[in-house]
Structures are given as structure tokens and as C-alpha cells.
Motif scaffolding. Structure first.
Motif, PDB file in Angstrom:
ATOM      1  N   ASP A  33       0.834  -1.217   0.000  1.00 12.93           N
ATOM      2  CA  ASP A  33       0.000   0.000   0.000  1.00 12.93           C
ATOM      3  C   ASP A  33       0.862   1.258   0.000  1.00 12.93           C
ATOM      4  OD1 ASP A  33      -2.279  -1.555   0.002  1.00 12.93           O
ATOM      5  OD2 ASP A  33      -2.746  -1.218   2.135  1.00 12.93           O
ATOM      6  N   ILE A  34       1.900   1.281   0.831  1.00 17.21           N
ATOM      7  CA  ILE A  34       2.788   2.441   0.897  1.00 17.21           C
ATOM      8  C   ILE A  34       3.440   2.665  -0.465  1.00 17.21           C
ATOM      9  CG2 ILE A  34       4.948   3.317   1.888  1.00 17.21           C
ATOM     10  CD1 ILE A  34       4.134   1.919   4.529  1.00 17.21           C
ATOM     11  N   TYR A  35       3.890   1.599  -1.078  1.00 15.34           N
ATOM     12  CA  TYR A  35       4.499   1.684  -2.410  1.00 15.34           C
ATOM     13  C   TYR A  35       3.485   2.209  -3.428  1.00 15.34           C
ATOM     14  CZ  TYR A  35       6.428   0.111  -6.860  1.00 15.34           C
ATOM     15  OH  TYR A  35       6.882   0.044  -8.156  1.00 15.34           O
ATOM     16  N   ASN A  36       2.282   1.651  -3.396  1.00 17.74           N
ATOM     17  CA  ASN A  36       1.236   2.068  -4.345  1.00 17.74           C
ATOM     18  C   ASN A  36       0.808   3.515  -4.147  1.00 17.74           C
ATOM     19  OD1 ASN A  36       1.192  -0.393  -5.690  1.00 17.74           O
ATOM     20  ND2 ASN A  36      -0.438  -1.225  -4.401  1.00 17.74           N
ATOM     21  N   LEU A  37       0.957   4.023  -2.936  1.00 17.78           N
ATOM     22  CA  LEU A  37       0.612   5.429  -2.664  1.00 17.78           C
ATOM     23  C   LEU A  37       1.675   6.394  -3.186  1.00 17.78           C
ATOM     24  CD1 LEU A  37      -0.855   5.167   0.938  1.00 17.78           C
ATOM     25  CD2 LEU A  37      -2.083   5.830  -1.144  1.00 17.78           C
ATOM     26  N   GLY A  38       2.792   5.849  -3.676  1.00 19.32           N
ATOM     27  CA  GLY A  38       3.819   6.697  -4.268  1.00 19.32           C
ATOM     28  C   GLY A  38       4.997   7.008  -3.372  1.00 19.32           C
ATOM     29  N   ALA A  39       5.143   6.267  -2.292  1.00 21.35           N
ATOM     30  CA  ALA A  39       6.304   6.489  -1.430  1.00 21.35           C
ATOM     31  C   ALA A  39       7.575   6.117  -2.185  1.00 21.35           C
ATOM     32  CB  ALA A  39       6.193   5.642  -0.162  1.00 21.35           C
ATOM     33  N   GLY A  40       8.680   6.774  -1.819  1.00 20.56           N
ATOM     34  CA  GLY A  40       9.965   6.365  -2.350  1.00 20.56           C
ATOM     35  C   GLY A  40      10.330   5.034  -1.730  1.00 20.56           C
ATOM     36  N   PHE A  41      10.856   4.145  -2.529  1.00 24.49           N
ATOM     37  CA  PHE A  41      11.158   2.801  -2.042  1.00 24.49           C
ATOM     38  C   PHE A  41      12.406   2.350  -2.792  1.00 24.49           C
ATOM     39  CE2 PHE A  41       8.477  -1.007  -0.415  1.00 24.49           C
ATOM     40  CZ  PHE A  41       9.598  -1.706  -0.010  1.00 24.49           C
ATOM     41  N   GLY A  52      19.007  -4.845   1.562  1.00 24.29           N
ATOM     42  CA  GLY A  52      18.496  -3.780   2.406  1.00 24.29           C
ATOM     43  C   GLY A  52      17.498  -2.945   1.648  1.00 24.29           C
ATOM     44  N   TYR A  53      16.777  -2.100   2.383  1.00 23.44           N
ATOM     45  CA  TYR A  53      15.787  -1.229   1.747  1.00 23.44           C
ATOM     46  C   TYR A  53      15.550   0.004   2.612  1.00 23.44           C
ATOM     47  CZ  TYR A  53      12.476  -2.780   5.227  1.00 23.44           C
ATOM     48  OH  TYR A  53      11.872  -3.029   6.426  1.00 23.44           O
ATOM     49  N   ILE A  54      14.955   1.001   1.977  1.00 20.31           N
ATOM     50  CA  ILE A  54      14.507   2.201   2.686  1.00 20.31           C
ATOM     51  C   ILE A  54      13.210   2.671   2.036  1.00 20.31           C
ATOM     52  CG2 ILE A  54      15.882   3.782   1.267  1.00 20.31           C
ATOM     53  CD1 ILE A  54      16.308   5.474   3.867  1.00 20.31           C
ATOM     54  N   ILE A  55      12.282   3.108   2.861  1.00 17.89           N
ATOM     55  CA  ILE A  55      10.999   3.636   2.395  1.00 17.89           C
ATOM     56  C   ILE A  55      10.863   5.049   2.947  1.00 17.89           C
ATOM     57  CG2 ILE A  55       8.499   3.314   2.321  1.00 17.89           C
ATOM     58  CD1 ILE A  55       9.029   0.353   3.110  1.00 17.89           C
ATOM     59  N   PHE A  56      10.450   5.975   2.104  1.00 20.54           N
ATOM     60  CA  PHE A  56      10.370   7.377   2.510  1.00 20.54           C
ATOM     61  C   PHE A  56       9.327   8.096   1.669  1.00 20.54           C
ATOM     62  CE2 PHE A  56      13.424   6.762  -0.811  1.00 20.54           C
ATOM     63  CZ  PHE A  56      13.180   7.778  -1.706  1.00 20.54           C
ATOM     64  N   TRP A  57       8.922   9.276   2.142  1.00 17.12           N
ATOM     65  CA  TRP A  57       8.063  10.114   1.322  1.00 17.12           C
ATOM     66  C   TRP A  57       8.159  11.560   1.729  1.00 17.12           C
ATOM     67  CZ3 TRP A  57       2.873   7.269   2.552  1.00 17.12           C
ATOM     68  CH2 TRP A  57       2.521   7.446   3.872  1.00 17.12           C
ATOM     69  N   ILE A  58       7.605  12.390   0.887  1.00  9.56           N
ATOM     70  CA  ILE A  58       7.539  13.823   1.186  1.00  9.56           C
ATOM     71  C   ILE A  58       6.165  14.067   1.778  1.00  9.56           C
ATOM     72  CG2 ILE A  58       7.594  16.153   0.225  1.00  9.56           C
ATOM     73  CD1 ILE A  58       9.475  14.992  -1.984  1.00  9.56           C
TER      74      ILE A  58
END
Length: 167
Positions: A33-41, A52-58
Motif C-alpha cells: 500500500d505504501i508503495y502504491n501510494l507513491g512512497a519512495g522505495f 536492504g531497503y529504505i521507504i520514505f516520502w515527502i
């Protein structure tokens, strides 16, 4: 090692890392869902394997938020987390984001030290933030490069206005 955008086939390995890294991991549907909402991934890949990974957004016009970051335990102490954060900060700069926030468990001293080494400063505690009742610590970082470039733009605008009024 390369840092690249997340792709749906990466989800299985990201979930493995998530489950091994956190006491209260995000369920698969939340990550999707976070990815589909347009978060940086972003993912870190070494030898054709996600490590490894990182998830972020503005969140607001000028505020970035790091949602989650984790590195496979076999790859700890190899600066992979640092590279993920630094790549994310570069992306934030491109969008003129200058204020970065994140939350970290108060008891996670290693994570707090990791962020402090990257220039994050501890701010407000969030009482009972996590499901198990543990507090979180808000950590913040201001990106000076963005501040300096916007200050230079402001100086240039003022000089241009001054030159026009002098004419």
C-alpha cells in the motif's frame, strides 16, 4: 553494491529482511500500500540479491519522512544503511526538501546512534508510540545544501529587485 528503485519481485526479500529486523514488522499489504501510494522505495542490491531497503516520502512541501529502513543482518557494518540514507537525502534535495524526520524506538540505541552519525538530532519523545507501549524518539535533520541554495536564490532575487529599483 547498487541502490535502485524497488520492483514488485523484490517484495519477498524485503519482507524477509523486515521480519528479521523488527519486533513489529509491517505486514506485506502495508508495504505494498505504501508503495502504491507513491512512497519512495529503494533497495540495496549486492550480487543480484536485495540486502536492504529504505521507504520514505515527502509529507509536506518541504518535509521528508523516513518510514522504514533495514539491512539484512549478514550485511551489517558494511555502510549499506548509510548509503541508503544518503541516496534518500539526495532525492529529497532534488525536490527541495530541507527538513527530514523519522521515529525510532527509544530503546534502540544502535539505530539512534546510526542516525546521529548521519547528522540527525533527537527531538521530541512520543509516549506509547509503538503497539507494545514503547516510546519513540523523533529525530530530525535539516539539509544545509538546500538551505544554502535557497538563501542564494533569495539573495539573487533581492539583488535583482534592488537593481530594478535603482534604475
Amino acid at each position: 553494491m547498487i541502490i535502485r528503485e524497488f520492483k514488485r519481485p523484490d517484495l519477498k526479500k524485503v519482507l524477509e529482511i523486515e521480519l528479521k529486523s523488527f519486533d513489529d514488522p509491517y505486514p506485506p499489504h502495508v508495504l505494498v500500500d505504501i508503495y502504491n501510494l507513491g512512497a519512495g522505495f529503494l533497495v540495496a542490491q549486492q550480487d543480484n540479491m536485495v540486502v536492504g531497503y529504505i521507504i520514505f516520502w515527502i509529507r509536506f512541501e518541504d518535509e521528508g519522512h523516513i518510514i522504514s529502513i533495514a539491512v539484512d543482518k549478514k550485511y551489517h557494518r558494511k555502510k549499506i544503511g548509510t548509503q541508503l540514507v544518503e541516496t534518500t537525502l539526495e532525492i529529497f534535495k532534488k525536490y527541495n526538501v530541507r527538513h527530514i524526520r523519522l521515529e525510532v524506538r527509544k530503546g534502540n540505541k544502535n539505530a539512534r546512534k546510526f542516525y546521529q552519525n548521519l547528522g540527525f538530532i533527537e527531538k521530541t519523545p512520543l509516549v506509547n508510540y509503538y503497539e507494545d507501549g514503547e516510546d519513540a524518539v523523533v529525530m530530525e535533520k535539516f539539509l544545509k545544501e538546500v538551505e544554502e541554495s535557497s538563501n542564494l536564490e533569495n539573495v539573487s532575487e533581492k539583488e535583482t529587485k534592488t537593481e530594478k529599483s535603482d534604475s
